[in-house]
Design a protein around this motif. Structure first.
Motif, short mmCIF file in Angstrom:
data_model
loop_
_atom_site.label_atom_id
_atom_site.label_comp_id
_atom_site.label_asym_id
_atom_site.label_seq_id
_atom_site.Cartn_x
_atom_site.Cartn_y
_atom_site.Cartn_z
N ASP A 22 0.85 -1.18 0.00
CA ASP A 22 0.00 0.00 0.00
C ASP A 22 0.89 1.24 0.00
O ASP A 22 1.57 1.53 0.99
N ALA A 23 0.88 1.97 -1.10
CA ALA A 23 1.77 3.14 -1.24
C ALA A 23 1.50 4.19 -0.17
O ALA A 23 2.43 4.79 0.36
N ALA A 24 0.23 4.42 0.17
CA ALA A 24 -0.10 5.43 1.18
C ALA A 24 0.43 5.02 2.56
O ALA A 24 0.95 5.85 3.30
N ALA A 25 0.30 3.74 2.89
CA ALA A 25 0.79 3.25 4.18
C ALA A 25 2.32 3.35 4.25
O ALA A 25 2.88 3.75 5.28
N LEU A 26 2.98 3.00 3.16
CA LEU A 26 4.44 3.09 3.14
C LEU A 26 4.89 4.54 3.23
O LEU A 26 5.82 4.87 3.97
N ARG A 27 4.21 5.43 2.51
CA ARG A 27 4.54 6.86 2.55
C ARG A 27 4.42 7.39 3.98
O ARG A 27 5.33 8.06 4.49
N GLU A 28 3.30 7.09 4.64
CA GLU A 28 3.07 7.57 5.99
C GLU A 28 4.16 7.08 6.93
O GLU A 28 4.71 7.83 7.74
N ARG A 29 4.51 5.79 6.83
CA ARG A 29 5.53 5.21 7.71
C ARG A 29 6.90 5.82 7.45
O ARG A 29 7.65 6.13 8.38
N GLY A 43 10.77 16.37 -0.41
CA GLY A 43 10.02 15.89 -1.56
C GLY A 43 9.86 14.39 -1.46
O GLY A 43 10.52 13.74 -0.64
N GLU A 44 8.96 13.84 -2.30
CA GLU A 44 8.70 12.40 -2.22
C GLU A 44 7.97 11.91 -3.45
O GLU A 44 7.27 12.68 -4.12
N VAL A 45 8.13 10.63 -3.72
CA VAL A 45 7.37 9.93 -4.76
C VAL A 45 7.18 8.50 -4.27
O VAL A 45 8.14 7.86 -3.83
N PHE A 46 5.95 8.00 -4.34
CA PHE A 46 5.64 6.61 -4.00
C PHE A 46 4.78 6.05 -5.12
O PHE A 46 3.84 6.70 -5.57
N HIS A 47 5.12 4.85 -5.58
CA HIS A 47 4.41 4.24 -6.70
C HIS A 47 4.14 2.78 -6.40
O HIS A 47 5.04 2.05 -6.01
N ARG A 48 2.89 2.35 -6.61
CA ARG A 48 2.52 0.94 -6.45
C ARG A 48 2.50 0.28 -7.81
O ARG A 48 1.94 0.81 -8.76
N PHE A 49 3.12 -0.89 -7.88
CA PHE A 49 3.12 -1.67 -9.10
C PHE A 49 1.97 -2.67 -9.05
O PHE A 49 1.61 -3.16 -7.99
N GLU A 50 1.39 -2.97 -10.20
CA GLU A 50 0.28 -3.93 -10.28
C GLU A 50 0.74 -5.24 -10.87
O GLU A 50 1.35 -5.23 -11.94
N PRO A 51 0.40 -6.36 -10.30
CA PRO A 51 0.10 -6.47 -8.87
C PRO A 51 1.43 -6.53 -8.15
O PRO A 51 2.39 -7.07 -8.69
N GLY A 52 1.51 -6.01 -7.01
CA GLY A 52 2.77 -6.18 -6.32
C GLY A 52 3.16 -5.09 -5.38
O GLY A 52 2.35 -4.55 -4.66
N VAL A 57 10.48 6.97 -2.59
CA VAL A 57 11.69 7.77 -2.37
C VAL A 57 11.29 9.04 -1.63
O VAL A 57 10.32 9.70 -2.02
N VAL A 58 12.01 9.33 -0.57
CA VAL A 58 11.85 10.60 0.13
C VAL A 58 13.15 11.37 -0.03
O VAL A 58 14.22 10.87 0.35
N LEU A 59 13.05 12.53 -0.65
CA LEU A 59 14.22 13.41 -0.75
C LEU A 59 14.36 14.14 0.57
O LEU A 59 13.37 14.63 1.12
N LEU A 60 15.57 14.18 1.06
CA LEU A 60 15.86 14.83 2.33
C LEU A 60 16.74 16.04 2.11
O LEU A 60 17.54 16.06 1.17
N ALA A 61 16.63 17.02 2.97
CA ALA A 61 17.58 18.13 2.93
C ALA A 61 18.99 17.56 3.07
O ALA A 61 19.94 18.09 2.50
N GLU A 62 19.10 16.41 3.76
CA GLU A 62 20.39 15.77 4.00
C GLU A 62 20.75 14.76 2.92
O GLU A 62 21.87 14.31 2.86
N SER A 63 19.83 14.33 2.07
CA SER A 63 20.04 13.48 0.90
C SER A 63 18.78 12.70 0.55
O SER A 63 17.85 13.25 0.03
N HIS A 64 18.70 11.37 0.87
CA HIS A 64 17.50 10.62 0.47
C HIS A 64 17.35 9.30 1.21
O HIS A 64 18.29 8.78 1.80
N VAL A 65 16.12 8.76 1.12
CA VAL A 65 15.83 7.39 1.56
C VAL A 65 15.00 6.76 0.44
O VAL A 65 14.14 7.41 -0.16
N ALA A 66 15.29 5.50 0.12
CA ALA A 66 14.55 4.77 -0.91
C ALA A 66 14.15 3.40 -0.36
O ALA A 66 14.93 2.75 0.34
#
Length: 120
Positions: A22-29, A43-52, A57-66
């Motif tokens: 669930d992209a929304a659940a992952l984004r929130e967490r 900044g951020e981008v979350f994408h759900r693949f079908e099915p799966g 990715v969350v862009l950070l002022a300090e860099s990023h998390v994926a």
């Protein structure tokens, strides 16, 4: 330019956990974990693949998390990269990775730390 890049390959994750598909659940967490670690999302981008799974990715002022999930495999890959320009963000990066790992409750994890850039 000096930073810390942390990676974790998680296995044995329960595919029924909302963060696995669930992209929304992952984004929130992810955003909650970023803020709890004392890092700044810009900044951020979350994408759900079908099915799966989900890629986020969350862009950070300090860099990023994926984050990339494969519910069908019970697998997740995590990347946390922080630059340490002006302040040492290493402890924050480790706290963020630990919080994300906890969200998936894996049976196993392979972790790596890479010091990047030059030491000034």
């Amino acid at each position: 330019m000096q930073g810390l890049h942390l990676t974790a390959d998680l296995s044995g994750c329960d595919p029924a956990r909302p963060v696995m598909g669930d992209a929304a659940a992952l984004r929130e967490r992810c955003l909650a974990a970023v803020r709890a670690a004392g890092l700044a999302p810009v900044g951020e981008v979350f994408h759900r693949f079908e099915p799966g799974g989900v890629t986020g990715v969350v862009l950070l002022a300090e860099s990023h998390v994926a984050v990339h999930t494969w519910p069908e495999l019970g697998a997740v890959t995590l990347d946390v990269y922080v630059c340490n320009f002006g302040a040492d963000n290493s402890a924050r990066a480790r706290a963020l990775l630990a919080a994300l790992e906890q969200a998936f409750a894996p049976a196993g994890a392979q972790r790596h730390e890479i010091v990047r850039g030059t030491q000034a």
